[in-house]
Motif scaffolding. Structure first.
Motif, PDB file in Angstrom:
ATOM      1  N   GLN A 192      38.876  28.946  43.104  1.00  0.00           N
ATOM      2  CA  GLN A 192      39.997  29.839  43.373  1.00  0.00           C
ATOM      3  C   GLN A 192      41.218  29.633  42.456  1.00  0.00           C
ATOM      4  O   GLN A 192      41.759  30.604  41.916  1.00  0.00           O
ATOM      5  N   PRO A 193      41.674  28.397  42.193  1.00  0.00           N
ATOM      6  CA  PRO A 193      42.884  28.248  41.366  1.00  0.00           C
ATOM      7  C   PRO A 193      42.721  28.731  39.925  1.00  0.00           C
ATOM      8  O   PRO A 193      43.721  28.972  39.244  1.00  0.00           O
ATOM      9  N   LEU A 194      41.478  28.864  39.460  1.00  0.00           N
ATOM     10  CA  LEU A 194      41.253  29.218  38.055  1.00  0.00           C
ATOM     11  C   LEU A 194      40.913  30.691  37.850  1.00  0.00           C
ATOM     12  O   LEU A 194      40.774  31.124  36.703  1.00  0.00           O
ATOM     13  N   VAL A 195      40.769  31.461  38.911  1.00  0.00           N
ATOM     14  CA  VAL A 195      40.340  32.854  38.753  1.00  0.00           C
ATOM     15  C   VAL A 195      41.296  33.638  37.866  1.00  0.00           C
ATOM     16  O   VAL A 195      40.882  34.336  36.933  1.00  0.00           O
ATOM     17  N   GLU A 196      42.581  33.526  38.140  1.00  0.00           N
ATOM     18  CA  GLU A 196      43.542  34.304  37.365  1.00  0.00           C
ATOM     19  C   GLU A 196      43.634  33.851  35.907  1.00  0.00           C
ATOM     20  O   GLU A 196      43.548  34.686  34.997  1.00  0.00           O
ATOM     21  N   PRO A 197      43.796  32.538  35.627  1.00  0.00           N
ATOM     22  CA  PRO A 197      43.852  32.143  34.209  1.00  0.00           C
ATOM     23  C   PRO A 197      42.565  32.419  33.450  1.00  0.00           C
ATOM     24  O   PRO A 197      42.609  32.788  32.275  1.00  0.00           O
ATOM     25  N   LEU A 254      39.796  35.716  29.391  1.00  0.00           N
ATOM     26  CA  LEU A 254      38.658  36.557  29.016  1.00  0.00           C
ATOM     27  C   LEU A 254      39.102  37.908  28.471  1.00  0.00           C
ATOM     28  O   LEU A 254      38.591  38.388  27.461  1.00  0.00           O
ATOM     29  N   ILE A 255      40.076  38.527  29.137  1.00  0.00           N
ATOM     30  CA  ILE A 255      40.543  39.847  28.709  1.00  0.00           C
ATOM     31  C   ILE A 255      41.473  39.747  27.502  1.00  0.00           C
ATOM     32  O   ILE A 255      41.371  40.508  26.543  1.00  0.00           O
ATOM     33  N   GLY A 256      42.400  38.794  27.549  1.00  0.00           N
ATOM     34  CA  GLY A 256      43.440  38.738  26.530  1.00  0.00           C
ATOM     35  C   GLY A 256      43.032  38.076  25.232  1.00  0.00           C
ATOM     36  O   GLY A 256      43.569  38.421  24.173  1.00  0.00           O
ATOM     37  N   GLU A 257      42.094  37.115  25.279  1.00  0.00           N
ATOM     38  CA  GLU A 257      41.800  36.333  24.086  1.00  0.00           C
ATOM     39  C   GLU A 257      40.326  36.301  23.697  1.00  0.00           C
ATOM     40  O   GLU A 257      40.010  36.032  22.534  1.00  0.00           O
ATOM     41  N   LEU A 258      39.427  36.537  24.638  1.00  0.00           N
ATOM     42  CA  LEU A 258      38.010  36.311  24.362  1.00  0.00           C
ATOM     43  C   LEU A 258      37.193  37.603  24.276  1.00  0.00           C
ATOM     44  O   LEU A 258      35.970  37.552  24.231  1.00  0.00           O
ATOM     45  N   GLY A 259      37.839  38.748  24.259  1.00  0.00           N
ATOM     46  CA  GLY A 259      37.160  39.999  23.939  1.00  0.00           C
ATOM     47  C   GLY A 259      36.402  40.666  25.066  1.00  0.00           C
ATOM     48  O   GLY A 259      35.582  41.562  24.805  1.00  0.00           O
ATOM     49  N   ALA A 260      36.647  40.270  26.306  1.00  0.00           N
ATOM     50  CA  ALA A 260      35.941  40.917  27.416  1.00  0.00           C
ATOM     51  C   ALA A 260      36.431  42.352  27.592  1.00  0.00           C
ATOM     52  O   ALA A 260      37.617  42.652  27.419  1.00  0.00           O
ATOM     53  N   LEU A 261      35.507  43.234  27.947  1.00  0.00           N
ATOM     54  CA  LEU A 261      35.854  44.628  28.220  1.00  0.00           C
ATOM     55  C   LEU A 261      36.388  44.803  29.632  1.00  0.00           C
ATOM     56  O   LEU A 261      37.243  45.654  29.879  1.00  0.00           O
ATOM     57  N   SER A 262      35.868  44.031  30.568  1.00  0.00           N
ATOM     58  CA  SER A 262      36.335  44.101  31.951  1.00  0.00           C
ATOM     59  C   SER A 262      35.933  42.826  32.682  1.00  0.00           C
ATOM     60  O   SER A 262      34.989  42.135  32.272  1.00  0.00           O
ATOM     61  N   VAL A 263      36.658  42.532  33.758  1.00  0.00           N
ATOM     62  CA  VAL A 263      36.342  41.398  34.622  1.00  0.00           C
ATOM     63  C   VAL A 263      36.426  41.873  36.073  1.00  0.00           C
ATOM     64  O   VAL A 263      37.436  42.457  36.477  1.00  0.00           O
ATOM     65  N   SER A 264      35.367  41.662  36.838  1.00  0.00           N
ATOM     66  CA  SER A 264      35.413  41.961  38.271  1.00  0.00           C
ATOM     67  C   SER A 264      35.202  40.659  39.037  1.00  0.00           C
ATOM     68  O   SER A 264      34.462  39.771  38.593  1.00  0.00           O
TER      69      SER A 264
END
Length: 305
Positions: A10-15, A20-30
């Motif tokens: 739980q504490p790491l979900v947001e970071p 993933l979105i901001g630096e690692l090129g993910a298109l989406s995260v659910s």
């Protein structure tokens, strides 16, 4: 596309999601409950005026979309190399088959039956046989597609009490109109002079567009649009704002008029009834999936507060 599946505390979900979105090129995260459908499953829900729920489940499953498999594996390697990401685990990597995503989304919103002949029908469906009263409505930015129990109960109330609408519903106020579905439903059942108001400009625009699509005449705008009294006042919001709005909503309710409130959990019914007791008696008149609809009629002898 490729889906990277992660197990994240739980504490790491947001970071992790931000990285993933901001630096690692993910298109989406659910984010999903990793313990869903087990004895360890824990619901997360909140309401205005109540303590905020936890930002994620104790063990969350992240489904992360990437354009290519190399992008997904590189992102996983970089993420797991970070000291702050200890506790994150890769649980899977899968190719996402090509699909018609528009059609897939549309299949999730079939026509909704309100009563025997009253239906809410998205634009990509034909009205079902026997549908005599139809609201055309597509999912959008504003709340209210007819699938939520609170919206469905309000529409059922409108349909059930429309027999003398010509006499009693010369004006209608939909306070917190969202998509405008209740305002449109009232016009479909004989209501006139309908005012649909909301504090959210996106809801006002959605209501205006949906009214146009359904060929109905109503006024929509901010709360200042509501003036005078109405024989029918509808408010499908949530319990906390409904309590705060009691004096305002009742000031707009004409003597002999009906007040219909939704967005109320069963356990909140008594406190809502108490908040409105100075003006009228409210009672639970419908219940669906733990939600209740409360309604009451103002005495014809009452003066406005």
């Amino acid at each position: 596309m490729v889906e990277l599946q992660l197990l994240v505390p739980q504490p790491l979900v947001e970071p992790v999601s931000d990285a993933l979105i901001g630096e690692l090129g993910a298109l989406s995260v659910s984010v999903e409950d990793a313990d869903a459908d087990t004895d360890a499953e824990r619901p997360l829900f909140g309401e205005p005026g109540q303590p905020a729920p936890a930002p994620a489940w104790q063990r969350s499953g992240l489904r992360v979309l990437f354009a290519r498999e190399d992008d997904a594996t590189d992102a996983a390697a970089l993420l797991l190399a970070q000291d702050w990401a200890a506790g994150v685990h890769v649980t899977g990597l899968a190719v996402v088959p090509d699909q018609d995503w528009v059609r897939l989304t549309q299949t999730q919103f079939p026509p909704v039956q309100v009563t025997g002949d009253f239906w809410i029908v998205p634009s990509w469906h034909e009205p079902p046989p026997g549908a005599r009263t139809v609201i055309r409505l597509d999912p959008g930015q504003a709340f209210g597609t007819g699938t939520h129990p609170t919206t469905l109960m309000c529409l059922r109330w409108i349909a059930a009490h429309a027999g003398d609408a010509a006499r009693r519903w010369s004006r209608v106020l939909d306070y917190g109109c969202g998509s405008g579905i209740l305002a449109i439903g009232a016009t479909r059942h004989g209501g006139a002079g309908v005012d649909a108001v909301d504090i959210d400009p996106a809801a006002v625009e959605a209501t205006r567009a949906n009214a146009l699509a359904n060929g109905v005449a109503l006024r929509c705008g901010g709360p200042e649009l509501a003036q005078g009294t109405y024989p029918l006042v509808l408010a499908n919001i949530l319990a906390a704002p409904l309590k705060l709005l009691a004096p305002l909503l009742c000031s707009h309710l004409a003597p002999g008029g009906d007040l219909v409130l939704a967005g109320i959990l069963h356990r909140q019914a008594d406190e809502i009834a108490a908040a409105y007791a100075p003006w009228l008696d409210l009672a639970v008149t419908d219940e669906l999936e733990g939600w209740v609809l409360m309604s009451g009629r103002r005495s014809g002898a009452d003066a406005m507060a």
